[in-house]
Motif scaffolding. Structure first.
Motif, PDB file in Angstrom:
ATOM      1  N   UNK B 263       0.846  -1.205   0.000  1.00  0.00           N
ATOM      2  CA  UNK B 263       0.000   0.000   0.000  1.00  0.00           C
ATOM      3  C   UNK B 263       0.879   1.252   0.000  1.00  0.00           C
ATOM      4  N   UNK B 277      -1.707   4.390  -6.944  1.00  0.00           N
ATOM      5  CA  UNK B 277      -2.981   4.062  -6.290  1.00  0.00           C
ATOM      6  C   UNK B 277      -4.143   4.852  -6.905  1.00  0.00           C
ATOM      7  N   UNK B 283      -5.606  -0.061  -8.300  1.00  0.00           N
ATOM      8  CA  UNK B 283      -6.294   0.108  -7.018  1.00  0.00           C
ATOM      9  C   UNK B 283      -7.256  -1.056  -6.774  1.00  0.00           C
ATOM     10  N   UNK B 284      -7.917  -1.493  -7.840  1.00  0.00           N
ATOM     11  CA  UNK B 284      -8.878  -2.586  -7.706  1.00  0.00           C
ATOM     12  C   UNK B 284      -8.175  -3.883  -7.308  1.00  0.00           C
ATOM     13  N   UNK B 286      -5.410  -4.074  -5.674  1.00  0.00           N
ATOM     14  CA  UNK B 286      -4.980  -3.903  -4.287  1.00  0.00           C
ATOM     15  C   UNK B 286      -6.138  -4.200  -3.326  1.00  0.00           C
ATOM     16  N   UNK B 287      -7.318  -3.696  -3.694  1.00  0.00           N
ATOM     17  CA  UNK B 287      -8.492  -3.948  -2.854  1.00  0.00           C
ATOM     18  C   UNK B 287      -8.805  -5.429  -2.737  1.00  0.00           C
ATOM     19  N   UNK B 288      -8.655  -6.167  -3.830  1.00  0.00           N
ATOM     20  CA  UNK B 288      -8.900  -7.619  -3.789  1.00  0.00           C
ATOM     21  C   UNK B 288      -7.951  -8.291  -2.818  1.00  0.00           C
ATOM     22  N   UNK B 290      -6.300  -6.945  -0.374  1.00  0.00           N
ATOM     23  CA  UNK B 290      -6.537  -6.521   1.009  1.00  0.00           C
ATOM     24  C   UNK B 290      -7.661  -7.345   1.643  1.00  0.00           C
ATOM     25  N   UNK B 291      -8.717  -7.594   0.883  1.00  0.00           N
ATOM     26  CA  UNK B 291      -9.827  -8.395   1.412  1.00  0.00           C
ATOM     27  C   UNK B 291      -9.362  -9.827   1.692  1.00  0.00           C
ATOM     28  N   UNK B 292      -8.522 -10.351   0.807  1.00  0.00           N
ATOM     29  CA  UNK B 292      -8.030 -11.720   1.022  1.00  0.00           C
ATOM     30  C   UNK B 292      -7.112 -11.803   2.238  1.00  0.00           C
ATOM     31  N   UNK B 294      -7.299  -9.907   4.818  1.00  0.00           N
ATOM     32  CA  UNK B 294      -8.185  -9.834   5.989  1.00  0.00           C
ATOM     33  C   UNK B 294      -8.780 -11.213   6.268  1.00  0.00           C
ATOM     34  N   UNK B 295      -9.227 -11.894   5.225  1.00  0.00           N
ATOM     35  CA  UNK B 295      -9.826 -13.226   5.423  1.00  0.00           C
ATOM     36  C   UNK B 295      -8.814 -14.182   6.048  1.00  0.00           C
ATOM     37  N   UNK B 298      -8.276 -13.355   9.840  1.00  0.00           N
ATOM     38  CA  UNK B 298      -9.316 -13.860  10.749  1.00  0.00           C
ATOM     39  C   UNK B 298      -9.353 -15.385  10.752  1.00  0.00           C
ATOM     40  N   UNK B 299      -8.993 -15.979   9.625  1.00  0.00           N
ATOM     41  CA  UNK B 299      -8.851 -17.439   9.604  1.00  0.00           C
ATOM     42  C   UNK B 299      -7.777 -17.858  10.614  1.00  0.00           C
ATOM     43  N   UNK B 323      -3.041 -21.365   0.824  1.00  0.00           N
ATOM     44  CA  UNK B 323      -3.595 -20.041   0.566  1.00  0.00           C
ATOM     45  C   UNK B 323      -2.597 -18.937   0.885  1.00  0.00           C
TER      46      UNK B 323
END
Lengths: 364, 401
Positions: B263, B277, B283-284, B286-288, B290-292, B294-295, B298-299, B323
């Motif tokens: 980032x 960015x 940017x898109x 990067x967003x993907x 970032x979500x992964x 995060x997953x 929490x996993x 993963x």
């Protein structure tokens, strides 16, 4: 420190799932949608019995007073069963809107009736995310005019919760003069979606908080759509694994071929972290509200992407049968497709996540 | 869902933070991986052991800190060191793999002799497992050890041995029982890398560096008591430690740190006067990611919670290596793409960014996808153990050796 569902949440998930296995198997889903409905009366009645109409309604107003994580586990169970049950909009977003932005009098008026099933809401928020085909709603002199598209849970709705273009929330009566319902048919026949053409419709405004409540409700909707997609993906993986364990070609079950095993492993490997992401986003909504909008975006976009891959791969594992109507796998495929697009597809939601984090500035 | 820490843990976290603030000036700079620890690293390591910030649960009589196992405290230590950007305890193969093996299966004499100096960083180990003909099918290894005059006499070849050049010692799988079935003919030996008959050749990889080595054994003589477990039990001894290695390759803090660096990179780098960015396509992506990330974060918390409760990690645990390695690789890939033509620069070139580390990582992480159980082996494990799918049928001609 315990990351996971409480015993009560596991029991809630299991009782909803058991009830749906009994009352809402696939052949029942087919019967419902073939009668041009997206509401299973028997599943609805049984879920109402469990108190789901008032799931998030505070106990003081006759509900169960539960949170978003509880709602998310229910949504997952509904997605797993492709249940034709108006849930996210009617049973969660509408009462949440009143909790977030209703006056005491409004709460006292509406929440007990929501909890008892005495009123049924449809919920129109899509215009705050994306406007298409001239959609947009404005308010003048307490009356709404415009077009709201992709309103959730329309079937049997006697009231609608609608946002105007500024994010102000209103309640309107479905039977009001000036309300024209436009039936929208999506790929997912288990969900009831409509458009509303509004011509100077009298509306009861909730508190004007500059659109904050509406944004929070949208975040809730995204979490619930992601949770629904998770359940549908779980079901597709389970069906693919079961089918691969039965179907024989070349003298052995196809699930013993690495090509097929690896497709299943990839689905499971992508899907499992999604469960934790959905749970965390829902938990954040309840307990860490400042993180909730971003986490809702992450859950919505990531589950949308993962769901698409699983829907396609699980169908492929079933070979030609996956493509037929006979097996009914397409109900899950379409449910996942619906969850992906409503309230912002992955690209739209990722752009919102970028704005939320200040990666880029909001256009003037 | 309860993500709070009770007061005991909150005060433990304060204690760790206090230690880091007071001592960070002593921390070694640029803790190099896969090499012999520097003198500063050894001093740092010993300080960390004394305070219980590494080797925490290893008994005191073997040179550890001797605390009761507390997964949450170990996690707090890892988090605080990662957030502070200060190197934690050494994590080499001796500490991560040999020490747990000896604790579980070593003799008292082996534990007393090897664990303390290994923990302290004074003795460095390498791992002799893979062979040119035995990669994913490790149990088919052929390096042999015959017994002669009370000694093992070892002949054969190992490959993918990191730190072989720096190592004092090796823990090594060899075939001692030629007639037994392949999993039952292996023994786990430990011996000095100074033993006559050992030749180490650097193995240069696609990164341009030699992160690994090959080892050749010619009549290498090892005393017969330098075995862990019984003769023929080596496969089972080694499997006690392979789980540790897979755990090492899926650290959620590492993923988060790489993402934060990405980032920053995309906020700073400019192309045609625009920050990267600001370009929607980048940017898109990067967003993907970032979500992964995060997953996976929490996993990881979910797996941690099941460990605390003493429950099996299930699917959430089985998928981590597959993963996390893939995601790390994708993060490096986006960094290279964000740099565009600058992303090509390497070998200390002018205009190079971050010492070429994005390219190095991109290549090395492909190695991690392959090593420690390839992605395909991981998928076999996930489908067979996680989804109960049928095992691969053996070809009729192959049989058990």
């Amino acid at each position: 420190m315990d990351f996971g569902l409480s015993q009560e949440q596991q029991m809630l998930a299991e009782s909803v799932a058991r009830l749906l296995r009994e009352l809402c198997p696939l052949n029942h889903v087919r019967n419902v949608v073939e009668s041009e409905s997206a509401v299973s009366a028997q599943a609805e009645a049984a879920l109402a019995e469990l108190g789901l109409n008032g799931l998030v309604v505070p106990e003081a107003y006759g509900g169960l007073g539960l949170g978003m994580l509880d709602a998310a586990v229910v949504a997952t169970a509904l997605g797993e069963a492709v249940a034709p049950v108006p849930f996210a909009g009617r049973k969660v977003l509408a009462p949440l809107a009143l909790i977030e932005a209703g006056s005491d009098a409004q709460k006292a008026n509406w929440l007990p009736r929501i909890a008892s099933g005495g009123v049924c809401f449809g919920v129109g928020l899509q215009g705050l995310v994306t406007r298409r085909d001239g959609s947009g709603v404005s308010c003048a002199d307490g009356r709404l005019t415009g077009l709201a598209l992709f309103v959730l849970d329309c079937e049997e709705a006697d009231h609608f919760l609608v946002a105007d273009d500024n994010g102000q929330l209103y309640i309107i009566l479905a039977q009001s003069e000036g309300v024209e319902q436009i039936a929208l048919r999506t790929i997912d026949a288990t969900r009831s979606i409509c458009g509303l053409r509004l011509s100077s419709v009298p509306a009861e405004a909730l508190r004007d908080d500059g659109g904050k409540a509406a944004q929070r409700i949208i975040a809730a909707g995204r979490i619930l759509l992601a949770a629904d997609s998770l359940g549908a993906a779980d079901a597709m993986i389970a069906q693919a694994v079961a089918y691969a364990g039965q179907r024989e070609q070349f003298g052995r079950v196809i699930g013993s071929f690495q090509a097929v095993k690896h497709m299943c492993a990839e689905m499971a490997a992508r899907n499992e972290p999604c469960r934790s992401l959905v749970w965390y986003a829902a938990h954040a909504f309840d307990a860490v509200p400042e993180e909730a909008p971003l986490m809702a975006c992450h859950a919505k976009s990531h589950l949308g992407e993962t769901g698409r891959i699983i829907a396609r791969t699980a169908t492929e594992v079933h070979g030609g049968m996956g493509f037929t109507d006979l097996l009914g796998l397409h109900y899950w495929f379409k449910r996942i497709g619906f969850d992906r697009q409503i309230l912002g597809g992955p690209e739209t939601v990722r752009e919102e996540a970028a704005l939320l984090q200040g990666w880029i500035a909001r256009a003037a | 869902m309860d993500l709070s820490y009770n007061p005991e843990y909150e005060s433990f976290r304060d204690e760790v933070r206090g230690f880091i603030t007071a001592n960070r000036h002593l921390a070694p700079k640029g803790a190099g991986r896969a090499s012999r620890p520097s003198p500063e690293s050894v001093v740092w390591q010993k300080l960390l052991i004394r305070h219980g910030y590494t080797a925490r649960t290893i008994p005191r009589e073997y040179g550890g800190f001797g605390a009761d196992p507390d997964i949450l405290k170990s996690r707090i230590i890892a988090e605080e060191f990662a957030h502070a950007g200060v190197p934690g305890g050494l994590a080499n193969q001796g500490i991560s793999m040999l020490v747990p093996t000896l604790l579980e299966l070593g003799t008292e004499e082996q534990k007393r002799r090897w664990i303390e100096p290994t923990l302290a960083g004074d003795v460095v180990w390498c791992q002799g497992y893979s062979e040119p003909g035995a990669g994913s099918d490790l149990a088919s290894l052929k390096t042999s050890a015959r017994i002669e005059n009370g000694e093992f006499v070892i002949n054969g070849q190992k490959i993918w041995t990191s730190t072989a050049k720096e190592a004092d010692m090796i823990f090594c799988l060899v075939r001692t029982e030629g007639d037994a079935a392949k999993h039952r003919g292996i023994s786990y030996l430990i011996f000095s890398m100074q033993t006559p008959g050992i030749e180490v050749r650097p193995l240069k990889t696609m990164t341009g560096n030699a992160e690994f080595n090959e080892i050749f054994f010619t009549d290498v003589r090892v005393p017969i008591d330098q075995i862990v477990g019984q003769r023929g039990q080596g496969w089972f001894v080694a499997n006690a430690t392979l789980g540790h290695e897979r755990g090492m390759l899926g650290d959620p803090d590492a993923l988060e740190n790489r993402l934060l660096a990405l980032i920053d990179l995309m906020r700073q780098e400019q192309v045609d006067g625009h920050r990267v960015i600001d370009l929607p396509a980048f940017r898109d992506r990067l967003g993907s990611l970032q979500a992964e990330v995060a997953a996976m974060k929490y996993n990881g918390m979910r797996v941690l919670s099941s460990q605390i409760k003493g429950e099996p990690g299930g699917m959430a645990k089985l998928i981590v290596k597959l993963q996390a390695c893939e995601l790390a690789h994708q993060i490096s890939a986006l960094a290279i793409d964000a740099l565009g033509e600058l992303g090509l620069l390497y070998h200390g070139s002018p205009h190079e960014r971050a010492h070429g580390s994005w390219q190095w990582n991109y290549m090395f992480q492909l190695g991690l996808i392959i090593g420690g159980g390839t992605a395909q082996i991981q998928k076999n494990i996930i489908s067979e153990r996680g989804l109960n799918m049928p095992r691969e049928p053996r070809l009729a001609s192959q049989g058990e050796r």
